[in-house]
Design a protein around this motif. Structure first.
Motif, PDB file in Angstrom:
ATOM      1  N   GLN A 210       0.756  -1.162  -0.065  1.00 22.27           N
ATOM      2  CA  GLN A 210      -0.086   0.033  -0.012  1.00 22.27           C
ATOM      3  C   GLN A 210       0.731   1.068  -0.087  1.00 22.27           C
ATOM      4  O   GLN A 210       0.652   2.182  -0.778  1.00 22.27           O
ATOM      5  CB  GLN A 210      -1.043   0.050   1.270  1.00 22.27           C
ATOM      6  CG  GLN A 210      -1.970  -0.991   1.383  1.00 22.27           C
ATOM      7  CD  GLN A 210      -2.726  -1.004   2.533  1.00 22.27           C
ATOM      8  OE1 GLN A 210      -2.282  -0.340   3.518  1.00 22.27           O
ATOM      9  NE2 GLN A 210      -3.538  -2.140   2.941  1.00 22.27           N
ATOM     10  N   GLN A 211       1.985   1.292   0.719  1.00 21.60           N
ATOM     11  CA  GLN A 211       2.633   2.508   0.966  1.00 21.60           C
ATOM     12  C   GLN A 211       3.701   2.525   0.135  1.00 21.60           C
ATOM     13  O   GLN A 211       4.177   3.849  -0.050  1.00 21.60           O
ATOM     14  CB  GLN A 211       3.241   2.435   2.591  1.00 21.60           C
ATOM     15  CG  GLN A 211       2.033   2.501   3.722  1.00 21.60           C
ATOM     16  CD  GLN A 211       1.179   3.741   3.542  1.00 21.60           C
ATOM     17  OE1 GLN A 211       1.677   4.858   3.488  1.00 21.60           O
ATOM     18  NE2 GLN A 211      -0.019   3.507   3.788  1.00 21.60           N
ATOM     19  N   LEU A 212       4.420   1.512  -0.283  1.00 17.56           N
ATOM     20  CA  LEU A 212       5.667   1.744  -1.127  1.00 17.56           C
ATOM     21  C   LEU A 212       5.502   1.086  -2.526  1.00 17.56           C
ATOM     22  O   LEU A 212       6.445   1.261  -3.361  1.00 17.56           O
ATOM     23  CB  LEU A 212       6.700   0.952  -0.637  1.00 17.56           C
ATOM     24  CG  LEU A 212       7.097   1.072   1.046  1.00 17.56           C
ATOM     25  CD1 LEU A 212       8.326   0.291   1.512  1.00 17.56           C
ATOM     26  CD2 LEU A 212       7.493   2.406   1.185  1.00 17.56           C
ATOM     27  N   GLY A 213       4.314   0.552  -2.711  1.00 15.89           N
ATOM     28  CA  GLY A 213       3.874   0.334  -4.116  1.00 15.89           C
ATOM     29  C   GLY A 213       4.310  -1.149  -4.573  1.00 15.89           C
ATOM     30  O   GLY A 213       4.145  -1.629  -5.609  1.00 15.89           O
ATOM     31  N   ALA A 214       4.858  -1.805  -3.730  1.00 22.32           N
ATOM     32  CA  ALA A 214       5.364  -3.203  -4.155  1.00 22.32           C
ATOM     33  C   ALA A 214       5.421  -3.975  -2.873  1.00 22.32           C
ATOM     34  O   ALA A 214       5.642  -3.392  -1.676  1.00 22.32           O
ATOM     35  CB  ALA A 214       6.382  -3.517  -4.937  1.00 22.32           C
ATOM     36  N   THR A 215       5.383  -5.453  -2.897  1.00 24.50           N
ATOM     37  CA  THR A 215       5.762  -6.276  -1.741  1.00 24.50           C
ATOM     38  C   THR A 215       7.189  -6.309  -1.474  1.00 24.50           C
ATOM     39  O   THR A 215       7.940  -5.905  -2.017  1.00 24.50           O
ATOM     40  CB  THR A 215       5.440  -7.558  -2.045  1.00 24.50           C
ATOM     41  OG1 THR A 215       6.300  -7.804  -3.113  1.00 24.50           O
ATOM     42  CG2 THR A 215       3.923  -7.850  -2.283  1.00 24.50           C
ATOM     43  N   PRO A 216       7.625  -6.427  -0.087  1.00 26.37           N
ATOM     44  CA  PRO A 216       9.010  -6.103   0.276  1.00 26.37           C
ATOM     45  C   PRO A 216      10.128  -7.344  -0.686  1.00 26.37           C
ATOM     46  O   PRO A 216      10.841  -6.740  -1.211  1.00 26.37           O
ATOM     47  CB  PRO A 216       9.302  -7.178   1.654  1.00 26.37           C
ATOM     48  CG  PRO A 216       7.709  -6.666   2.056  1.00 26.37           C
ATOM     49  CD  PRO A 216       6.635  -7.022   1.013  1.00 26.37           C
ATOM     50  N   GLY A 217       9.393  -8.500  -1.190  1.00 28.91           N
ATOM     51  CA  GLY A 217      10.222  -9.064  -2.021  1.00 28.91           C
ATOM     52  C   GLY A 217      10.384  -8.532  -3.289  1.00 28.91           C
ATOM     53  O   GLY A 217      11.644  -8.636  -3.966  1.00 28.91           O
ATOM     54  N   ALA A 218       9.166  -7.862  -3.855  1.00 23.26           N
ATOM     55  CA  ALA A 218       9.468  -7.503  -5.223  1.00 23.26           C
ATOM     56  C   ALA A 218      10.276  -6.050  -5.055  1.00 23.26           C
ATOM     57  O   ALA A 218      11.061  -5.910  -6.067  1.00 23.26           O
ATOM     58  CB  ALA A 218       7.859  -6.725  -5.476  1.00 23.26           C
ATOM     59  N   LEU A 219      10.461  -5.379  -4.016  1.00 22.82           N
ATOM     60  CA  LEU A 219      11.312  -4.314  -3.974  1.00 22.82           C
ATOM     61  C   LEU A 219      12.867  -4.864  -4.011  1.00 22.82           C
ATOM     62  O   LEU A 219      13.589  -4.143  -4.607  1.00 22.82           O
ATOM     63  CB  LEU A 219      10.912  -3.452  -2.644  1.00 22.82           C
ATOM     64  CG  LEU A 219       9.586  -2.692  -2.705  1.00 22.82           C
ATOM     65  CD1 LEU A 219       9.276  -2.293  -1.107  1.00 22.82           C
ATOM     66  CD2 LEU A 219       9.753  -1.647  -3.571  1.00 22.82           C
ATOM     67  N   ARG A 220      12.956  -5.726  -3.197  1.00 24.07           N
ATOM     68  CA  ARG A 220      14.309  -6.422  -3.288  1.00 24.07           C
ATOM     69  C   ARG A 220      14.732  -6.870  -4.690  1.00 24.07           C
ATOM     70  O   ARG A 220      15.781  -6.774  -5.198  1.00 24.07           O
ATOM     71  CB  ARG A 220      14.279  -7.456  -2.521  1.00 24.07           C
ATOM     72  CG  ARG A 220      14.719  -7.148  -0.887  1.00 24.07           C
ATOM     73  CD  ARG A 220      14.804  -8.635  -0.160  1.00 24.07           C
ATOM     74  NE  ARG A 220      15.438  -8.297   1.075  1.00 24.07           N
ATOM     75  CZ  ARG A 220      15.246  -8.982   2.170  1.00 24.07           C
ATOM     76  NH1 ARG A 220      14.825 -10.275   2.130  1.00 24.07           N
ATOM     77  NH2 ARG A 220      15.976  -8.729   3.321  1.00 24.07           N
TER      78      ARG A 220
ATOM     79  N   ARG B  75      15.673  -4.008  -6.892  1.00 23.44           N
ATOM     80  CA  ARG B  75      16.853  -3.498  -6.757  1.00 23.44           C
ATOM     81  C   ARG B  75      17.981  -4.390  -7.372  1.00 23.44           C
ATOM     82  O   ARG B  75      19.244  -3.889  -7.657  1.00 23.44           O
ATOM     83  CB  ARG B  75      17.083  -3.451  -5.204  1.00 23.44           C
ATOM     84  CG  ARG B  75      18.647  -2.826  -4.790  1.00 23.44           C
ATOM     85  CD  ARG B  75      18.818  -2.830  -3.358  1.00 23.44           C
ATOM     86  NE  ARG B  75      18.279  -3.926  -2.500  1.00 23.44           N
ATOM     87  CZ  ARG B  75      18.985  -5.093  -2.290  1.00 23.44           C
ATOM     88  NH1 ARG B  75      20.151  -5.293  -3.042  1.00 23.44           N
ATOM     89  NH2 ARG B  75      18.635  -5.919  -1.555  1.00 23.44           N
ATOM     90  N   ILE B  76      17.774  -5.578  -7.207  1.00 14.41           N
ATOM     91  CA  ILE B  76      18.710  -6.482  -7.431  1.00 14.41           C
ATOM     92  C   ILE B  76      18.866  -6.546  -9.310  1.00 14.41           C
ATOM     93  O   ILE B  76      19.896  -6.478  -9.730  1.00 14.41           O
ATOM     94  CB  ILE B  76      18.562  -8.069  -7.233  1.00 14.41           C
ATOM     95  CG1 ILE B  76      18.796  -8.025  -5.509  1.00 14.41           C
ATOM     96  CG2 ILE B  76      19.500  -9.103  -7.645  1.00 14.41           C
ATOM     97  CD1 ILE B  76      18.372  -9.429  -4.929  1.00 14.41           C
ATOM     98  N   GLY B  77      17.797  -6.608  -9.784  1.00 15.57           N
ATOM     99  CA  GLY B  77      17.545  -6.509 -11.095  1.00 15.57           C
ATOM    100  C   GLY B  77      18.264  -5.240 -11.602  1.00 15.57           C
ATOM    101  O   GLY B  77      19.076  -5.202 -12.631  1.00 15.57           O
ATOM    102  N   HIS B  78      18.010  -4.143 -10.919  1.00 14.97           N
ATOM    103  CA  HIS B  78      18.564  -2.926 -11.416  1.00 14.97           C
ATOM    104  C   HIS B  78      20.176  -2.733 -11.378  1.00 14.97           C
ATOM    105  O   HIS B  78      20.682  -2.420 -12.283  1.00 14.97           O
ATOM    106  CB  HIS B  78      18.079  -1.809 -10.700  1.00 14.97           C
ATOM    107  CG  HIS B  78      18.664  -0.434 -10.969  1.00 14.97           C
ATOM    108  ND1 HIS B  78      18.180   0.307 -12.127  1.00 14.97           N
ATOM    109  CD2 HIS B  78      19.611   0.285 -10.260  1.00 14.97           C
ATOM    110  CE1 HIS B  78      18.854   1.637 -12.113  1.00 14.97           C
ATOM    111  NE2 HIS B  78      19.543   1.493 -10.954  1.00 14.97           N
TER     112      HIS B  78
END
Length: 344
Positions: free
Chosen positions: A324-334, A337-340
């Protein structure tokens, strides 16, 4: 409830009803008083450390006609503890707000998980639809105004937020309200110096002034901004504590919860808008979560552990908040970042 003699009320020509423990032998006085309280006020339980030498008197008079619905009560008596229990609430046929003012000694009140130490001259509002407790440690000498719920809520839209909050009887509008209540005795109610409805409007206006936004507005803008910064900084520093409450932060800063909520609700410096404690706390927690999920040094931590480190015990709740607040689940955010980093 203990068995007691019937608490007979004696109506004087001035229409003041009186109950006194002098009507019964000393051994029966506390039981008699419980009956008097239940008849003159509403159902409550009373205990006293001075049960063997207990004495008390209750005087009561309506202000104006029954349609106005305001009662004026004065209690004089020994030290006592008064409890409004859930069982008593269930048995009550009617309920009211009560505004109490005691001028001789300190006492304390509890309701809605709040407690306040009352100094002589302070006033406080309670709601008989919710459990409460009064602790009169030296004497019970008090003026208690019985106020219709709809009437109070017409003057105080946030009345539940004012329960068991000390109204300072020594400063500002609180001192004016205190002096007015002290003058509104059963004698004044039975022979009012002004039309009762005018007195009722005066009381409502003073109650609104003593508890409303005008109290916060009386504080200098610089002081309000400084208090807001202190509240936000304390909340930021303690955001990782699971179950952190506004009450805990207010206690740390030595302010009331009401002051805490009001300073946050006001617009801050620059374009900063008002907020709530819950919103500010969640914002700090999500900022910390974003930093940790964006830092490879925390990849060894499970998602649940990161949630716990920012103050959230429930892992699934943490995941929902991140979405809700960051736009993605914690796993997706990680993964993002790794993909970037890999793409770079």
């Amino acid at each position: 409830m203990p068995t007691q003699p019937h608490a007979e009320a004696h109506r004087s020509p001035a229409a003041i009803e009186r109950w006194s423990t002098d009507a019964v032998p000393p051994a029966q006085r506390l039981d008699y008083w419980v009956g008097a309280v239940c008849e003159g006020f509403l159902e409550m339980e009373v205990t006293s450390p001075q049960a063997r030498h207990f004495d008390a008197m209750l005087e009561s008079a309506p202000l104006g006609t029954p349609a106005l619905g305001i009662g004026v009560n004065r209690v004089r008596g020994s030290a006592q503890d008064v409890y409004r229990t859930r069982r008593a609430i269930e048995r009550s046929r009617s309920n009211f707000y009560y505004l109490l003012c005691k001028t001789d000694t300190a006492w304390s009140v509890e309701q809605e998980g709040r407690s306040a130490r009352m100094l002589p001259g302070d006033a406080v509002l309670v709601d008989s639809r919710r459990s409460y407790a009064f602790h009169f440690v030296q004497s019970a000498d008090t003026i208690s105004l019985e106020l219709p719920t709809a009437w109070v809520e017409s003057w105080l839209p946030d009345a539940p937020g004012q329960l068991a909050c000390r109204i300072d009887g020594s400063a500002g509008w609180g001192s004016v309200l205190s002096r007015f209540v002290q003058q509104l005795t059963p004698e004044a109610a039975s022979a009012p110096p002004l039309p009762p409805r005018l007195l009722a409007d005066q009381l409502g206006g003073l109650l609104a002034l003593a508890t409303g936004p005008g109290v916060a507005a009386a504080v200098e803008p610089g002081a309000r901004a400084a208090l807001r910064r202190r509240v936000l900084e304390a909340t930021r520093e303690r955001h990782a504590e699971p179950g952190l409450t506004a009450e805990a932060v207010a206690r740390e800063l030595g302010i009331s919860q009401r002051s805490l909520h009001r300073c946050l609700a006001e617009r801050g410096e620059g374009s900063e808008g008002g907020t709530t404690f819950a919103t500010a706390l969640l914002g700090f927690r999500m900022q910390a979560a974003r930093r940790m999920l964006g830092d490879a040094r925390f990849d060894r931590l499970a998602v649940a552990e990161i949630g716990f480190r920012v103050g959230l015990r429930d892992a699934s709740h943490f995941v929902r908040l991140c979405r809700q607040q960051l736009g993605a689940t914690p796993g997706a955010l990680r993964l993002a970042r790794i993909g970037h980093r890999a793409g770079g």
